[in-house]
Design an enzyme around this catalytic site. Sequence first.
Site, mmCIF file in Angstrom:
data_model
loop_
_atom_site.group_PDB
_atom_site.id
_atom_site.type_symbol
_atom_site.label_atom_id
_atom_site.label_comp_id
_atom_site.label_asym_id
_atom_site.label_seq_id
_atom_site.Cartn_x
_atom_site.Cartn_y
_atom_site.Cartn_z
ATOM 1 N N ARG A 244 -16.917 3.911 36.165
ATOM 2 C CA ARG A 244 -17.622 4.810 35.247
ATOM 3 C C ARG A 244 -19.107 4.498 35.186
ATOM 4 O O ARG A 244 -19.927 5.383 34.991
ATOM 5 C CB ARG A 244 -17.008 4.723 33.846
ATOM 6 C CG ARG A 244 -15.667 5.409 33.727
ATOM 7 C CD ARG A 244 -15.207 5.511 32.290
ATOM 8 N NE ARG A 244 -14.805 4.230 31.738
ATOM 9 C CZ ARG A 244 -14.486 4.029 30.466
ATOM 10 N NH1 ARG A 244 -14.572 5.036 29.608
ATOM 11 N NH2 ARG A 244 -14.103 2.842 30.037
ATOM 12 N N LYS B 216 4.542 -4.866 25.009
ATOM 13 C CA LYS B 216 4.472 -6.319 25.147
ATOM 14 C C LYS B 216 3.091 -6.847 24.778
ATOM 15 O O LYS B 216 2.950 -8.015 24.418
ATOM 16 C CB LYS B 216 4.882 -6.760 26.552
ATOM 17 C CG LYS B 216 4.131 -6.091 27.698
ATOM 18 C CD LYS B 216 2.788 -6.696 28.013
ATOM 19 C CE LYS B 216 2.084 -5.921 29.106
ATOM 20 N NZ LYS B 216 0.759 -6.464 29.436
ATOM 21 N N THR C 80 2.650 -12.078 29.844
ATOM 22 C CA THR C 80 1.518 -11.741 28.979
ATOM 23 C C THR C 80 1.466 -12.616 27.736
ATOM 24 O O THR C 80 0.388 -12.897 27.220
ATOM 25 C CB THR C 80 1.593 -10.255 28.572
ATOM 26 O OG1 THR C 80 1.789 -9.460 29.738
ATOM 27 C CG2 THR C 80 0.314 -9.808 27.897
#
Length: 325
Positions: free
Chosen positions: A31, A186, A243
Site C-alpha cells: 500500500r 486463536k 500463536t
Amino acid sequence: MKVAVLGAGAWGTALAVVLASKGVPVGLWARREALAEAMLAARENRDYLPGVALPPYIQPTADAGEALEGAAFAVVAVPSKALRAVLADLPAAPAYVSATKGLVAEGGALRRVSEVIREVTGARRVAVLSGPNHAEEVARFLPAATVVASSDEGFAREVQAAFTTPWFRVYTSRDLVGVELGGALKNVIALAAGMVDGLRLGDNARAALITRGLREIVRFGVTQGAREQTFYGLSGVGDLIATATSLHSRNRSAGERLVRGLTLEALERERQVVEGVYTVRALYDWSRARGVELPITEAVYRVVYEKEDPIRALSALMGRELKPE
C-alpha cells in the site's frame, strides 16, 4: 502461472517467498509506495521481514494493477480492519485466497474475511489458507504445514499445488468456516496467553487457558456452522498452540506487553498488525448482543479496552460457578 499477493506485511511477504521459491512469478503489492521502492532497491522487506532475501521472481510494486495483471489468483494479506476499503479500490482478480486471520465487525454483525471478499469483489472462487505458520519461519524454509479450505474443491487443489514445497506441506479442507474461524479466534486466546506470561503465572495457568480457550473457540465456531472436528486440526489447535506460545507471535507478545504497562494507543501506533485486538472487540460485541457466554474473550476485552486490572479479571475467571468439564 502468476500470483498476486495483496499486502506486503510479514505474512504476505513470506507467502510470496514460498511461491517464488518454486519459480512462480509474484506481484507483491504494498500500500505504501516507499515500502515497494525500498523492497525493490534492497531485495528485502526490512520493515516487516528483515534478513530474508526476496527471490528474483518477486516483483514488489505499489501499483495494484501491475501486481494483479495476469494473475491466476490473488492472495489477500491485508489487515481485517482495512479489508473492505482496500479491496474496493483495487482491480478484481479471477479468484482469491484469504490469508488474513481476523473478523470484520459491521453494523453489529460479524463478517468473516472470505465473506467480505465475496461481497466486495463478486468472486465465486474463494479459499482460505490458515495454519500454525509464523512468517519468520516459513520465509526461512523451516518445516511447516497449513490448510487451504474452499467450497470449490478444484480451486482448493489448485492452491494446494501452488504452495506445496518440500518444507511447506499443504492440506485441503471443505470446511471453510471452521478453518477461517480457527485462524481468527486463536488470536484472542493468544492475547490472553501473553497476559499470563506477562504476569508470570506459570506453565500450568497457560496450559489451562489454552485448553479452555480452545473450548471457547469450538463453542463459537459450531454456532457459525463450522465442524467441531476442524478445530482439532492444524488450523485450530495447531495454530492456537503456535500463536499462544511462540516468541514470534505478535498477539502473544502484545498481551504480555499490555499487562506490563503498554497502552493500547501505543500498540496501535506500531507497524506490526495485532489482529487479536480487533477480533476481541468484534467478538465481545457479538457475544453481548446475543447472550453467548465467552468468558475468556470477555476478560481479555475488559483488560484491553476497559483497562481492568488483569489480576482482577483473572480472579473473576477463577471464581466462576463450578461445573463439569
